[in-house]
Design a protein around this motif. Structure first.
Motif, PDB file in Angstrom:
ATOM      1  N   ASN A 110       0.177  -1.438   0.040  1.00  0.00           N
ATOM      2  CA  ASN A 110       0.033  -0.431  -0.328  1.00  0.00           C
ATOM      3  C   ASN A 110       1.386   1.654   0.150  1.00  0.00           C
ATOM      4  N   HIS A 111       0.645   1.998  -0.137  1.00  0.00           N
ATOM      5  CA  HIS A 111       0.959   3.641  -1.088  1.00  0.00           C
ATOM      6  C   HIS A 111       0.775   5.015  -0.309  1.00  0.00           C
ATOM      7  N   GLN A 112       1.124   5.727   0.750  1.00  0.00           N
ATOM      8  CA  GLN A 112       0.762   6.264   2.031  1.00  0.00           C
ATOM      9  C   GLN A 112       0.311   7.891   1.656  1.00  0.00           C
ATOM     10  N   SER A 113       2.088   7.885   1.451  1.00  0.00           N
ATOM     11  CA  SER A 113       1.752   8.992   1.064  1.00  0.00           C
ATOM     12  C   SER A 113       3.765   8.986   0.646  1.00  0.00           C
ATOM     13  N   ILE A 114       4.537  10.522   0.251  1.00  0.00           N
ATOM     14  CA  ILE A 114       6.346  10.283  -0.189  1.00  0.00           C
ATOM     15  C   ILE A 114       7.378   9.513   1.258  1.00  0.00           C
ATOM     16  N   LEU A 115       6.160   9.696   2.404  1.00  0.00           N
ATOM     17  CA  LEU A 115       6.758   8.864   3.279  1.00  0.00           C
ATOM     18  C   LEU A 115       7.265   7.149   3.910  1.00  0.00           C
ATOM     19  N   ASP A 116       6.660   7.115   2.252  1.00  0.00           N
ATOM     20  CA  ASP A 116       6.907   5.842   2.689  1.00  0.00           C
ATOM     21  C   ASP A 116       8.052   4.996   2.000  1.00  0.00           C
ATOM     22  N   MET A 117       9.498   5.812   1.684  1.00  0.00           N
ATOM     23  CA  MET A 117      10.311   5.943   0.489  1.00  0.00           C
ATOM     24  C   MET A 117      11.292   5.394   2.082  1.00  0.00           C
ATOM     25  N   MET A 118      10.642   5.819   3.108  1.00  0.00           N
ATOM     26  CA  MET A 118      11.165   4.802   4.177  1.00  0.00           C
ATOM     27  C   MET A 118      10.942   3.994   4.501  1.00  0.00           C
ATOM     28  N   GLY A 119       9.792   4.111   4.922  1.00  0.00           N
ATOM     29  CA  GLY A 119       9.125   2.119   5.048  1.00  0.00           C
ATOM     30  C   GLY A 119       9.141   0.996   4.182  1.00  0.00           C
ATOM     31  N   LEU A 120       9.756   1.592   2.415  1.00  0.00           N
ATOM     32  CA  LEU A 120      10.269   0.243   1.521  1.00  0.00           C
ATOM     33  C   LEU A 120      11.447   0.846   2.055  1.00  0.00           C
ATOM     34  N   MET A 121      12.318   1.126   2.283  1.00  0.00           N
ATOM     35  CA  MET A 121      14.028   1.453   1.961  1.00  0.00           C
ATOM     36  C   MET A 121      14.687   0.635   3.660  1.00  0.00           C
ATOM     37  N   GLU A 122      13.275   0.782   4.871  1.00  0.00           N
ATOM     38  CA  GLU A 122      13.074  -0.124   5.799  1.00  0.00           C
ATOM     39  C   GLU A 122      13.235  -1.420   6.006  1.00  0.00           C
ATOM     40  N   VAL A 123      12.562  -1.871   4.212  1.00  0.00           N
ATOM     41  CA  VAL A 123      12.415  -3.843   4.646  1.00  0.00           C
ATOM     42  C   VAL A 123      12.996  -4.286   2.517  1.00  0.00           C
ATOM     43  N   LEU A 124      12.961  -3.284   2.590  1.00  0.00           N
ATOM     44  CA  LEU A 124      13.799  -3.661   0.649  1.00  0.00           C
ATOM     45  C   LEU A 124      14.410  -5.030   0.992  1.00  0.00           C
ATOM     46  N   PRO A 125      14.247  -5.708  -0.021  1.00  0.00           N
ATOM     47  CA  PRO A 125      14.928  -7.014  -0.316  1.00  0.00           C
ATOM     48  C   PRO A 125      16.693  -6.490  -1.528  1.00  0.00           C
ATOM     49  N   ASP A 126      17.597  -7.415  -0.939  1.00  0.00           N
ATOM     50  CA  ASP A 126      18.210  -7.211  -1.879  1.00  0.00           C
ATOM     51  C   ASP A 126      17.919  -7.486  -3.323  1.00  0.00           C
ATOM     52  N   ASP A 127      18.276  -6.812  -4.771  1.00  0.00           N
ATOM     53  CA  ASP A 127      17.794  -7.029  -6.056  1.00  0.00           C
ATOM     54  C   ASP A 127      16.451  -6.946  -6.418  1.00  0.00           C
ATOM     55  N   CYS A 128      16.173  -5.831  -5.613  1.00  0.00           N
ATOM     56  CA  CYS A 128      14.928  -5.264  -5.909  1.00  0.00           C
ATOM     57  C   CYS A 128      14.679  -3.676  -6.474  1.00  0.00           C
ATOM     58  N   VAL A 129      14.403  -3.716  -7.710  1.00  0.00           N
ATOM     59  CA  VAL A 129      13.678  -2.511  -8.584  1.00  0.00           C
ATOM     60  C   VAL A 129      11.734  -2.255  -7.978  1.00  0.00           C
ATOM     61  N   GLN A 130      11.750  -1.104  -8.309  1.00  0.00           N
ATOM     62  CA  GLN A 130      10.317  -0.449  -8.455  1.00  0.00           C
ATOM     63  C   GLN A 130       9.513   0.065  -9.298  1.00  0.00           C
ATOM     64  N   VAL A 131       8.791  -0.493  -9.833  1.00  0.00           N
ATOM     65  CA  VAL A 131       7.849   0.296 -10.614  1.00  0.00           C
ATOM     66  C   VAL A 131       7.375   1.754 -10.519  1.00  0.00           C
TER      67      VAL A 131
END
Ligand SMILES: CCCCCCCC/C=C\CCCCCCCC(=O)SCCNC(=O)CCNC(=O)[C@H](O)C(C)(C)COP(=O)(O)OP(=O)(O)OC[C@H]1O[C@@H](n2cnc3c(N)ncnc32)[C@H](O)[C@@H]1OP(=O)(O)O
Ligand SMILES: CCCCCCCCCCCCCCCC(=O)OC[C@@H](O)COP(=O)(O)O
Length: 272
Positions: free
Chosen positions: A99-120
């Motif tokens: 789910n995508h709530q805000s530009i603040l999501d970039m923090m949450g994204l990077m908190e859990v991002l697995p290796d070798d993962c790109v976003q759309v």
């Protein structure tokens, strides 16, 4: 001379402080402005490092970006409580939806991002100055949301290269930011992609920000975000005819999880 500068600095800080105390709108704008400034400055510092270490546009740069972005939460008193990280431990490609709530999501994204993962991401982000540059260097896949045909073509290409490149792809299936505490209907691109590439879908849910972040009410205080990585949903053997069902299933699971994590069980019952 130096004392003069110090006094000026102290004066400006005092003024900002008073304005922030007096006006929630100023407080909110300054905090969001500071977040954007961190992104711009962080990107400007990270970009040369990415270029020197990895030489250009590659998913390997995500590690560098992640290291920088993971420090941002300390500036805002935002904390994360993460569960289910083991569900990312799948060899090879997968589609991650969240789910995508805000530009603040970039923090949450990077908190859990697995290796070798790109976003759309939407292609407009490419022009966001140094942030656009860092997103480009990280290997983000840009789509034109206004043209379904071209977005589908880009995604079909991704489906082909995912297996070869062994990358995971992170998609926000709501297709836009939504900070209402509920989910928008999901777009189907992520699920077509999963079925075309015959790779599992891993849902990730962030609890609602509404208790500490609400742009309409100029609210942005410190807060805790619960994150849950859900078990992968297999797509082996599914065809394009199954995409709607797969989308619905993911939507329902994620909505229930969202309400549970955000502590509104009554709404969760309503959704069934
Ligand atoms: C060092 C410091 C750094 C600091 C800075 C921080 C940096 C952090 C770094 C890096 C992180 C970068 C993070 C970026 C994050 C960005 C977030 C965003 O930008 S979110 C917006 C864009 N994302 C999306 O929109 C994706 C989701 N959208 C989709 O997948 C859509 O489905 C899309 C665009 C492909 C089409 O959208 P439609 O609006 O036309 O809607 P539909 O309903 O899905 O599709 C229409 C019809 O087309 C079919 N369709 C869709 N895709 C298909 C396909 N691939 N093949 C066949 N049919 C398809 C569908 O089934 C549907 O048809 P039927 O209604 O079922 O008949
Ligand atoms: C030319 C210089 C311009 C400088 C601008 C700097 C702006 C920095 C902003 C930092 C934002 C970090 C990246 C956020 C990515 C993001 O979350 O994008 C939101 C969109 O996906 C959803 O699109 P929308 O439909 O607008 O909700």
């Amino acid at each position: 001379m130096e004392l003069g500068w110090l006094l000026w600095g102290a004066g400006v800080l005092l003024l900002l402080h008073v304005l922030m105390e007096l006006s929630p709108a100023v407080n909110f704008a300054l905090r969001i402005g500071f977040y954007c400034l961190l992104c711009v400055v962080g990107s400007a510092l990270a970009a040369p490092v990415c270029l020197l270490v990895n030489g250009g546009r590659t998913v390997k740069n995500m590690r560098i970006i992640k290291t920088v972005v993971k420090t941002f939460k300390y500036f805002f008193g935002v904390r994360f409580e993460v569960k289910g990280l083991e569900n990312f431990e799948i060899e090879g490609p997968a589609i991650i939806v969240s789910n995508h709530q805000s530009i603040l999501d970039m923090m949450g994204l990077m908190e859990v991002l697995p290796d070798d993962c790109v976003q759309v991401g939407k292609k407009e982000l490419m022009y966001a100055g140094t942030v656009g540059l860092i997103i480009y260097l990280g290997g983000v896949i840009f789509i034109n949301r206004k043209s379904t045909t071209s977005a589908k073509m880009v995604m079909a290409e991704v489906a082909k290269t995912m297996a070869a490149d062994k990358v995971k792809v992170w998609v926000y299936p709501e297709g836009t930011r939504n900070c209402t505490g509920d989910l928008l209907p999901f777009k189907k691109g992520a699920f077509h992609l999963a079925v075309q590439a015959q790779v599992p879908v891993i849902p990730v849910v962030y609890s609602s920000f509404t208790t500490f972040y609400n742009p309409k009410k100029n609210l942005f205080t410190s807060g805790k975000i619960k994150v849950e990585v859900l078990p992968a949903i297999e797509t082996k053997g599914l065809t394009s005819g199954d995409v709607s069902d797969l989308t619905d299933r993911c939507f329902r699971t994620m909505r229930e999880t969202l309400f549970r994590l955000s502590g509104c069980p009554s709404e969760a019952k309503d959704s069934s």
